[in-house]
Scaffold this motif. Structure first.
Motif, PDB file in Angstrom:
ATOM      1  N   ASN A  98       0.868  -1.078  -0.080  1.00 25.21           N
ATOM      2  CA  ASN A  98      -0.129   0.080   0.027  1.00 25.21           C
ATOM      3  C   ASN A  98       0.934   1.153  -0.128  1.00 25.21           C
ATOM      4  O   ASN A  98       0.334   2.102  -0.600  1.00 25.21           O
ATOM      5  CB  ASN A  98      -0.850  -0.037   1.239  1.00 25.21           C
ATOM      6  N   HIS A  99       2.053   1.192   0.409  1.00 25.28           N
ATOM      7  CA  HIS A  99       2.777   2.129   0.658  1.00 25.28           C
ATOM      8  C   HIS A  99       4.124   2.471  -0.300  1.00 25.28           C
ATOM      9  O   HIS A  99       5.015   3.411  -0.244  1.00 25.28           O
ATOM     10  CB  HIS A  99       3.275   2.466   2.238  1.00 25.28           C
ATOM     11  N   LEU A 100       4.134   1.487  -1.019  1.00 23.46           N
ATOM     12  CA  LEU A 100       5.350   1.386  -2.013  1.00 23.46           C
ATOM     13  C   LEU A 100       4.857   1.610  -3.437  1.00 23.46           C
ATOM     14  O   LEU A 100       3.527   1.396  -3.886  1.00 23.46           O
ATOM     15  CB  LEU A 100       6.015  -0.076  -2.200  1.00 23.46           C
ATOM     16  N   SER A 101       5.468   2.362  -4.300  1.00 29.98           N
ATOM     17  CA  SER A 101       4.952   2.618  -5.754  1.00 29.98           C
ATOM     18  C   SER A 101       4.922   1.134  -6.326  1.00 29.98           C
ATOM     19  O   SER A 101       5.311   0.224  -5.977  1.00 29.98           O
ATOM     20  CB  SER A 101       5.840   3.560  -6.316  1.00 29.98           C
ATOM     21  N   PHE A 102       3.871   1.264  -7.323  1.00 29.46           N
ATOM     22  CA  PHE A 102       3.915  -0.100  -8.078  1.00 29.46           C
ATOM     23  C   PHE A 102       5.226  -0.454  -8.829  1.00 29.46           C
ATOM     24  O   PHE A 102       5.576  -1.631  -8.593  1.00 29.46           O
ATOM     25  CB  PHE A 102       2.796   0.262  -9.239  1.00 29.46           C
ATOM     26  N   GLU A 103       5.938   0.383  -9.083  1.00 30.14           N
ATOM     27  CA  GLU A 103       7.232  -0.006  -9.693  1.00 30.14           C
ATOM     28  C   GLU A 103       8.130  -0.584  -8.599  1.00 30.14           C
ATOM     29  O   GLU A 103       8.861  -1.642  -8.882  1.00 30.14           O
ATOM     30  CB  GLU A 103       7.847   1.245 -10.506  1.00 30.14           C
ATOM     31  N   GLU A 104       8.226   0.110  -7.603  1.00 30.49           N
ATOM     32  CA  GLU A 104       9.020  -0.385  -6.485  1.00 30.49           C
ATOM     33  C   GLU A 104       8.439  -1.936  -6.015  1.00 30.49           C
ATOM     34  O   GLU A 104       9.374  -2.884  -5.528  1.00 30.49           O
ATOM     35  CB  GLU A 104       8.852   0.702  -5.283  1.00 30.49           C
TER      36      GLU A 104
END
Length: 147
Positions: free
Chosen positions: A44-50
């Motif tokens: 929920n707190h990471l970017s999609f790419e990350e």
């Protein structure tokens, strides 16, 4: 090419066994609940790419846990440790009372997941992913290296 699903199962079981050890528990269901909740809150707190970069290094069966129920939505920004802990407890739902007695236990459980992930994910990728979290939260989880 023949897919060897037993290999994926073995690596997934290996990961869960290591997580159980890091949790100090032999309860597979407990380890699975903690893993699922931690993954859901982290993603929920990471970017999609990350998330994709982090996910790429995990065993196939563990990837399935990470992506279970995942929808590509804008990631949230968390601001405090308490916000993260509350989200973990909410993610656990009705089973939270079995897994957590207080805030420090939530932190210890997330540390155990991160410590287990560090066995599979490169240090650079873990640092990059955790680096997107607020400094105070990141410090709590980086302390897992000292355990």
């Amino acid at each position: 090419m023949i897919l060897d699903f037993n290999k994926y199962v073995a690596k997934g079981n290996e990961f869960l066994h290591l997580l159980e050890d890091n949790l100090g528990s032999s309860d597979r269901a407990h380890a699975a609940r903690i893993l699922r909740s931690t993954f859901r809150v982290l993603r929920n707190h990471l970017s999609f790419e990350e998330s994709l970069q982090l996910l790429a290094q995990l065993p196939m069966a563990i990837k399935a846990i990470y992506v279970d129920g995942w929808t590509k939505a804008a990631h949230k920004r968390i601001h405090t440790v308490d916000d993260f802990l509350i989200e973990m407890i909410q993610e656990e739902g009705n089973t939270a009372w079995r897994d957590f007695t207080d805030k420090s236990e939530v932190i210890d459980c997330v540390r155990a997941v991160i410590e287990t992930m560090r066995l599979y994910v490169s240090a650079e990728e873990m640092d990059q992913a955790l680096g997107t979290l607020p400094a105070r939260l990141r410090q709590l989880f980086e302390a897992s290296e000292l355990l």
